[in-house]
Scaffold this motif. Structure first.
Motif, PDB file in Angstrom:
ATOM      1  N   ARG A  64       6.517   7.163  -1.832  1.00 25.23           N
ATOM      2  CA  ARG A  64       7.181   6.954  -3.275  1.00 25.23           C
ATOM      3  C   ARG A  64       8.404   7.209  -3.549  1.00 25.23           C
ATOM      4  O   ARG A  64       9.265   6.618  -4.218  1.00 25.23           O
ATOM      5  CB  ARG A  64       6.336   7.846  -4.171  1.00 25.23           C
TER       6      ARG A  64
ATOM      7  N   SER B 223       0.852  -1.199  -0.069  1.00 22.55           N
ATOM      8  CA  SER B 223       0.187   0.041   0.009  1.00 22.55           C
ATOM      9  C   SER B 223       0.976   1.375  -0.125  1.00 22.55           C
ATOM     10  O   SER B 223       1.812   1.393   0.824  1.00 22.55           O
ATOM     11  CB  SER B 223      -0.848   0.039   1.086  1.00 22.55           C
ATOM     12  N   PHE B 224       0.535   2.316  -0.889  1.00 22.69           N
ATOM     13  CA  PHE B 224       1.175   3.507  -0.925  1.00 22.69           C
ATOM     14  C   PHE B 224       0.387   4.551  -0.192  1.00 22.69           C
ATOM     15  O   PHE B 224       0.856   5.852  -0.408  1.00 22.69           O
ATOM     16  CB  PHE B 224       1.357   3.880  -2.445  1.00 22.69           C
ATOM     17  N   ASN B 225      -0.840   4.381   0.256  1.00 23.71           N
ATOM     18  CA  ASN B 225      -1.478   5.132   0.870  1.00 23.71           C
ATOM     19  C   ASN B 225      -1.772   5.109   2.360  1.00 23.71           C
ATOM     20  O   ASN B 225      -2.568   5.760   2.898  1.00 23.71           O
ATOM     21  CB  ASN B 225      -2.983   4.806   0.295  1.00 23.71           C
ATOM     22  N   ARG B 226      -0.685   4.421   2.932  1.00 22.62           N
ATOM     23  CA  ARG B 226      -0.615   4.272   4.587  1.00 22.62           C
ATOM     24  C   ARG B 226       0.764   4.197   5.043  1.00 22.62           C
ATOM     25  O   ARG B 226       1.796   3.905   4.153  1.00 22.62           O
ATOM     26  CB  ARG B 226      -1.467   3.438   5.224  1.00 22.62           C
TER      27      ARG B 226
ATOM     28  N   SER C  23       5.047   8.462   5.841  1.00 21.79           N
ATOM     29  CA  SER C  23       3.729   8.661   5.673  1.00 21.79           C
ATOM     30  C   SER C  23       3.649   8.386   3.919  1.00 21.79           C
ATOM     31  O   SER C  23       4.487   8.309   3.247  1.00 21.79           O
ATOM     32  CB  SER C  23       3.297   9.901   5.997  1.00 21.79           C
ATOM     33  N   ARG C  24       2.438   8.567   3.545  1.00 23.16           N
ATOM     34  CA  ARG C  24       2.134   8.625   2.108  1.00 23.16           C
ATOM     35  C   ARG C  24       2.894   9.459   1.230  1.00 23.16           C
ATOM     36  O   ARG C  24       3.025   9.349   0.067  1.00 23.16           O
ATOM     37  CB  ARG C  24       0.589   8.356   1.869  1.00 23.16           C
ATOM     38  N   HIS C  25       3.198  10.534   1.998  1.00 24.65           N
ATOM     39  CA  HIS C  25       3.849  11.634   1.186  1.00 24.65           C
ATOM     40  C   HIS C  25       5.317  11.474   0.845  1.00 24.65           C
ATOM     41  O   HIS C  25       5.835  12.388   0.165  1.00 24.65           O
ATOM     42  CB  HIS C  25       3.608  12.997   2.166  1.00 24.65           C
TER      43      HIS C  25
ATOM     44  N   THR D  21       4.063   3.280   6.286  1.00 26.59           N
ATOM     45  CA  THR D  21       5.069   2.062   6.465  1.00 26.59           C
ATOM     46  C   THR D  21       5.861   2.388   7.434  1.00 26.59           C
ATOM     47  O   THR D  21       6.943   3.404   7.434  1.00 26.59           O
ATOM     48  CB  THR D  21       5.544   1.566   5.071  1.00 26.59           C
TER      49      THR D  21
END
Length: 200
Positions: A144, A43-46, A139-141, A48
């Motif tokens: 990536r 998941s790229f939206n929570r 965070s997702r920010h 890690t």
């Protein structure tokens, strides 16, 4: 041997990279190993969490026996990326110095792209030790950036973890200890040390 300081960043690192550890389901780990980077179903939206302490992760994942954490990955990332994450971090502890009040800390924490948390370090047998290891929450920010720019290598440690678990279960502690990844104190600038509340 000198005892570790209470809040000391210890890791397996070289001049350019540092190893962090994560535990995942077989589906996520297999896809990451096939591509050399994290891809769906990751998941790229929570947030890690990456951890330079192997033994802390072993306690967390119960040596790979916990559902959803069966596969252990060593993720080699650039020190540049690692230190960028630390520079963006806000501690999870509202009493962290530098914020002046709970409200100021809360605003900074809610806006932070990275969180840091110190947890009790663990022994080979999972017992708490009198010092701490760091977790870094991305965070997702910044995920990536972590995936596309920081990662240099992903290595599957699952079989090594199983072998160590078997040694411990059969009371062959010395054999398990010989398989531990190396660790040394990671050098931090005074600014980064203050940022993450590390020991002087």
């Amino acid at each position: 041997m000198t005892a570790p300081k209470p809040y000391e960043l210890r890791a397996d690192y070289d001049t350019k990279t540092i190893t962090v550890y994560q535990a995942y389901s077989p589906q996520i780990a297999t896809a990451a190993l096939e591509h050399g980077r994290f891809v769906a179903p990751f998941s790229f939206n929570r947030m890690t969490w990456i951890k330079p302490s192997f033994l802390w992760l072993m306690a967390r994942s119960n040596w790979g026996a916990r559902p959803g954490q069966e596969r252990t990955l060593a993720v080699r990332i650039t020190r540049t990326g690692w230190e960028r994450a630390l520079a963006l971090a806000v501690p999870t502890d509202p009493q962290a110095p530098g914020y002046g009040s709970y409200d100021r800390w809360r605003v900074a924490f809610d806006r932070a792209a990275v969180h840091v948390q110190w947890d009790t370090e663990r022994s080979l047998h999972g017992a708490g030790l009198p010092y701490y290891s760091i977790q870094v929450g991305l965070s997702r920010h910044v995920i990536r950036e972590f995936v596309d720019e920081w990662i240099t290598e992903i290595v599957d440690l699952t079989e090594r973890v199983r072998k160590m678990r078997d040694f411990l279960n059969s009371r062959q502690v010395d054999k398990a200890r010989r398989l531990l990844p190396r660790e040394a104190v990671y050098p931090l600038s005074p600014e980064l040390r203050r940022r993450i509340c590390a020991s002087e």
